[in-house]
Design a protein around this motif. Structure first.
Motif, PDB file in Angstrom:
ATOM      1  N   HIS A 106      46.009  83.790  21.950  1.00 56.53           N
ATOM      2  CA  HIS A 106      47.293  84.479  22.093  1.00 56.53           C
ATOM      3  C   HIS A 106      47.074  85.922  22.530  1.00 56.53           C
ATOM      4  CE1 HIS A 106      50.973  86.438  20.042  1.00 56.53           C
ATOM      5  NE2 HIS A 106      51.299  86.076  21.262  1.00 56.53           N
ATOM      6  N   ALA A 107      46.072  86.590  21.961  1.00 55.53           N
ATOM      7  CA  ALA A 107      45.762  87.969  22.341  1.00 55.53           C
ATOM      8  C   ALA A 107      45.423  88.074  23.824  1.00 55.53           C
ATOM      9  CB  ALA A 107      44.591  88.487  21.500  1.00 55.53           C
ATOM     10  N   ALA A 108      44.663  87.097  24.326  1.00 56.50           N
ATOM     11  CA  ALA A 108      44.270  87.100  25.737  1.00 56.50           C
ATOM     12  C   ALA A 108      45.483  86.951  26.650  1.00 56.50           C
ATOM     13  CB  ALA A 108      43.262  85.979  25.999  1.00 56.50           C
TER      14      ALA A 108
ATOM     15  N   THR B 201      47.866  89.807  15.900  1.00 58.55           N
ATOM     16  CA  THR B 201      47.645  89.964  14.457  1.00 58.55           C
ATOM     17  C   THR B 201      48.960  90.037  13.689  1.00 58.55           C
ATOM     18  OG1 THR B 201      45.541  91.107  14.807  1.00 58.55           O
ATOM     19  CG2 THR B 201      46.633  91.458  12.684  1.00 58.55           C
ATOM     20  N   TYR B 202      49.944  90.737  14.255  1.00 55.49           N
ATOM     21  CA  TYR B 202      51.186  91.014  13.521  1.00 55.49           C
ATOM     22  C   TYR B 202      52.389  90.194  13.985  1.00 55.49           C
ATOM     23  CZ  TYR B 202      48.807  95.027  11.438  1.00 55.49           C
ATOM     24  OH  TYR B 202      47.941  95.827  10.729  1.00 55.49           O
ATOM     25  N   ILE B 203      52.207  89.346  15.002  1.00 51.91           N
ATOM     26  CA  ILE B 203      53.341  88.636  15.602  1.00 51.91           C
ATOM     27  C   ILE B 203      54.093  87.775  14.600  1.00 51.91           C
ATOM     28  CG2 ILE B 203      52.003  86.602  16.325  1.00 51.91           C
ATOM     29  CD1 ILE B 203      54.634  88.283  18.518  1.00 51.91           C
ATOM     30  N   HIS B 204      53.382  87.209  13.617  1.00 52.81           N
ATOM     31  CA  HIS B 204      54.034  86.314  12.665  1.00 52.81           C
ATOM     32  C   HIS B 204      54.983  87.051  11.720  1.00 52.81           C
ATOM     33  CE1 HIS B 204      51.802  82.740  13.855  1.00 52.81           C
ATOM     34  NE2 HIS B 204      50.719  83.483  13.909  1.00 52.81           N
ATOM     35  N   ARG B 205      54.939  88.370  11.718  1.00 51.10           N
ATOM     36  CA  ARG B 205      55.868  89.135  10.892  1.00 51.10           C
ATOM     37  C   ARG B 205      57.244  89.268  11.538  1.00 51.10           C
ATOM     38  NH1 ARG B 205      52.447  93.886   7.731  1.00 51.10           N
ATOM     39  NH2 ARG B 205      50.840  92.477   6.907  1.00 51.10           N
ATOM     40  N   GLY B 206      57.338  88.854  12.805  1.00 50.86           N
ATOM     41  CA  GLY B 206      58.635  88.872  13.477  1.00 50.86           C
ATOM     42  C   GLY B 206      58.785  90.070  14.387  1.00 50.86           C
ATOM     43  N   ILE B 207      59.547  89.892  15.448  1.00 48.88           N
ATOM     44  CA  ILE B 207      59.710  90.924  16.466  1.00 48.88           C
ATOM     45  C   ILE B 207      60.445  92.142  15.915  1.00 48.88           C
ATOM     46  CG2 ILE B 207      61.930  90.163  17.412  1.00 48.88           C
ATOM     47  CD1 ILE B 207      58.834  91.194  19.489  1.00 48.88           C
ATOM     48  N   LYS B 208      61.181  91.960  14.827  1.00 48.68           N
ATOM     49  CA  LYS B 208      61.932  93.081  14.252  1.00 48.68           C
ATOM     50  C   LYS B 208      61.146  93.840  13.194  1.00 48.68           C
ATOM     51  CE  LYS B 208      66.363  90.766  15.018  1.00 48.68           C
ATOM     52  NZ  LYS B 208      67.541  90.145  14.374  1.00 48.68           N
ATOM     53  N   SER B 209      59.935  93.384  12.899  1.00 49.00           N
ATOM     54  CA  SER B 209      59.120  94.066  11.895  1.00 49.00           C
ATOM     55  C   SER B 209      58.706  95.438  12.418  1.00 49.00           C
ATOM     56  CB  SER B 209      57.879  93.239  11.569  1.00 49.00           C
ATOM     57  OG  SER B 209      57.014  93.189  12.697  1.00 49.00           O
ATOM     58  N   PRO B 210      58.472  96.406  11.531  1.00 48.12           N
ATOM     59  CA  PRO B 210      58.037  97.743  11.971  1.00 48.12           C
ATOM     60  C   PRO B 210      56.764  97.694  12.815  1.00 48.12           C
ATOM     61  CG  PRO B 210      58.641  97.769   9.640  1.00 48.12           C
ATOM     62  CD  PRO B 210      58.647  96.336  10.065  1.00 48.12           C
ATOM     63  N   GLU B 211      55.833  96.787  12.450  1.00 44.39           N
ATOM     64  CA  GLU B 211      54.576  96.695  13.192  1.00 44.39           C
ATOM     65  C   GLU B 211      54.812  96.258  14.648  1.00 44.39           C
ATOM     66  OE1 GLU B 211      53.841  95.958   8.842  1.00 44.39           O
ATOM     67  OE2 GLU B 211      55.193  95.093  10.345  1.00 44.39           O
ATOM     68  N   LEU B 212      55.643  95.223  14.825  1.00 43.72           N
ATOM     69  CA  LEU B 212      55.904  94.741  16.188  1.00 43.72           C
ATOM     70  C   LEU B 212      56.756  95.714  16.982  1.00 43.72           C
ATOM     71  CD1 LEU B 212      55.171  92.202  17.894  1.00 43.72           C
ATOM     72  CD2 LEU B 212      54.459  92.131  15.520  1.00 43.72           C
ATOM     73  N   GLN B 213      57.681  96.396  16.327  1.00 44.20           N
ATOM     74  CA  GLN B 213      58.483  97.397  17.023  1.00 44.20           C
ATOM     75  C   GLN B 213      57.566  98.497  17.579  1.00 44.20           C
ATOM     76  OE1 GLN B 213      62.353  97.674  17.100  1.00 44.20           O
ATOM     77  NE2 GLN B 213      61.696  95.548  17.174  1.00 44.20           N
ATOM     78  N   LYS B 214      56.612  98.915  16.776  1.00 44.52           N
ATOM     79  CA  LYS B 214      55.665  99.940  17.215  1.00 44.52           C
ATOM     80  C   LYS B 214      54.805  99.439  18.370  1.00 44.52           C
ATOM     81  CE  LYS B 214      51.831 102.815  15.473  1.00 44.52           C
ATOM     82  NZ  LYS B 214      50.985 103.116  14.283  1.00 44.52           N
ATOM     83  N   LEU B 215      54.337  98.199  18.264  1.00 45.51           N
ATOM     84  CA  LEU B 215      53.482  97.634  19.314  1.00 45.51           C
ATOM     85  C   LEU B 215      54.256  97.411  20.611  1.00 45.51           C
ATOM     86  CD1 LEU B 215      51.412  95.149  17.124  1.00 45.51           C
ATOM     87  CD2 LEU B 215      50.573  97.229  18.239  1.00 45.51           C
TER      88      LEU B 215
END
Length: 466
Positions: free
Chosen positions: A119-121, A229-243
């Motif tokens: 997925h990362a690739a 790494t963080y995708i499973h937390r959801g697109i609305k999670s703070p981690e994905l928003q930052k990424l």
């Protein structure tokens, strides 16, 4: 079993163990990616040494995903001309790496780690068209191998590694301290030593160093890795928003465009895993329906379908590939036409099978892994058999007339079903499928379904003629 702790102890253990990562094909392809003067003939020789690899590479090269023109590709040299050197090199490396690791009965930790790397690739490769600078063509390989130390550690079969992975997955932000606690060494340090010893390339070394002033290519590798790494937390999670914001900055696109790209690539990873024949990874790859966490709203405009149809036309005019056009088409039916579940089932004429390739809607993510329909085993009179006999758009309404849906029971539909042929030169290439899950569908939805099917038919005809 003796406890292993520290860099030297783990490096010795890995050196003594024959790892599937280190076979000749992987090493040689990594060397090719670093050599700007390498010739297509070098890659051809590597592939042709292995008849099984040659067969798999040609099958992937002939898939509609990589070959929307449907021009027959029968040789590796032709595949390089048609797909390009970089594409075929990436296909060869990913196929070899994943299949070697999956030999036998791989444990769930290995499957999950491979899925994350894959997925990362895919995420990192999507950033390549926006990048400037050197070595951007090596991004896919570097992202695929970014977590090579984790794959190597898991392959040792040591319980302490599995315990570390479980703890890390709960707290990915604490990976450094957890690695030192469980393994006695930071995994980043271990990765840097393995990459150097195994000569896996300068870009991968740069990505693992993760300096503030890293090149755009190295940043893409690390961004793809963090997204996976963080995708499973959801697109609305703070981690994905930052990424997503970091992706927007790197690619010089808007936040919404970056967000859409991340979601699209989450689904793309499953599509490509299916094409590569590694369906076992699909269950460990992110489910777009879950990570997007859509909110139902009454504010959806009546003209949403027209808006999305316009987006499809813009993408076609911009020269976007068949995969993106198809995914936009399914989104227009699911969101704009409000159809619960939609899929494209590709016909494999050689094996006489229907393979679920593109999907959208709740519960459809695992269809690619779970559903295979043998065309030679269809019963006369069942819905799909009748559809294939006539090859005309079909609207099945159980409330009007109950019919034997036969093999389509695998889809789990309890209500109305739409089917439409996707053909080229009178040869059926795929089937567009849609259902209401448990309810009814309207005449307007049937018209919109046929409109999208016609668009895809035109797209195939245009691609084949270009």
């Amino acid at each position: 079993m003796t406890e292993i702790r520290g860099l030297e102890a783990w490096m010795t253990t890995l050196a003594e163990q024959e790892l599937p990562t280190l076979n000749a094909v992987v090493r040689e392809i990594c060397e090719l990616s670093e050599n700007e003067k390498c010739r297509a003939e070098d890659l051809t020789k590597i592939i042709l040494r292995d008849a099984d690899l040659t067969s798999k590479v040609l099958k992937i090269a002939n898939s509609v995903h990589y070959n929307p023109s449907f021009a027959s590709i029968k040789t590796v040299s032709r595949a390089i001309v048609h797909l390009g050197f970089d594409n075929l090199r990436n296909i060869t490396l990913a196929t070899t790496l994943i299949e070697n690791f999956l030999q036998g009965k791989p444990k769930i930790h290995l499957i999950q780690s491979l899925a994350r790397s894959f997925h990362a690739a895919v995420q990192a490769k999507a950033m390549v068209p926006f990048l400037d600078g050197e070595k951007k063509e090596q991004v896919f390989i570097a992202a695929l191998l970014r977590n090579i130390s984790e794959l190597a550690l898991i392959s040792t079969g040591r319980k302490v590694v599995e315990d570390f992975i479980d703890a890390r997955d709960k707290e990915p932000q604490s990976e450094h301290s957890l690695a030192v606690e469980y393994l006695g060494v930071d995994t980043s340090l271990l990765s840097r030593h393995l990459i150097k010893d195994w000569a896996l390339g300068d870009l991968l070394s740069e990505a693992c160093d993760n300096h503030v002033h890293s090149s755009a290519a190295a940043r893409a590798v690390n961004l793809g890795n963090e997204i996976s790494t963080y995708i499973h937390r959801g697109i609305k999670s703070p981690e994905l928003q930052k990424l997503c914001q970091q992706t927007a900055s790197l690619c010089k696109i808007s936040f919404d465009e970056a967000r859409d790209q991340v979601l699209l690539m989450a689904d793309e990873a499953s599509v490509i895993a299916k094409i590569y024949g590694v369906e076992v990874l699909i269950g460990a790859l992110p489910d777009p329906a879950v990570i997007e966490q859509k909110e139902m709203t009454a504010e959806k405009p009546d003209y949403l379908f027209q808006q999305q149809l316009n987006q499809i036309h813009k993408a076609m005019l911009a020269g976007e590939g068949f995969p993106k056009i198809t995914q936009l088409s399914l989104a227009s039916l699911h969101e704009g036409a409000d159809i619960a579940r939609v899929a494209i089932l590709v016909v494999d004429h050689k094996s006489k099978m229907l393979d679920v390739r593109y999907v959208i809607g709740k519960g459809t993510h695992l269809w690619r892994q779970q559903i295979k329909i043998n065309l030679e085993q269809l019963r006369k009179g069942e819905l799909l058999h009748e559809f294939l006999r006539n090859q005309q758009p079909l609207w099945y309404q159980p409330a009007v007339a109950q019919k034997d849906i036969g093999s389509l029971q695998m889809m789990g539909a309890k209500g109305a079903i739409f089917l439409a042929p996707l053909s080229l030169n009178k040869r059926l290439m795929a089937i567009a499928y849609a259902d209401a899950e448990a309810g009814n569908l309207s005449a307007r939805q049937f018209e919109e379904f046929q409109l999208i099917a016609n668009q895809l038919n035109l797209m195939m005809r245009f691609s084949a003629g270009s």
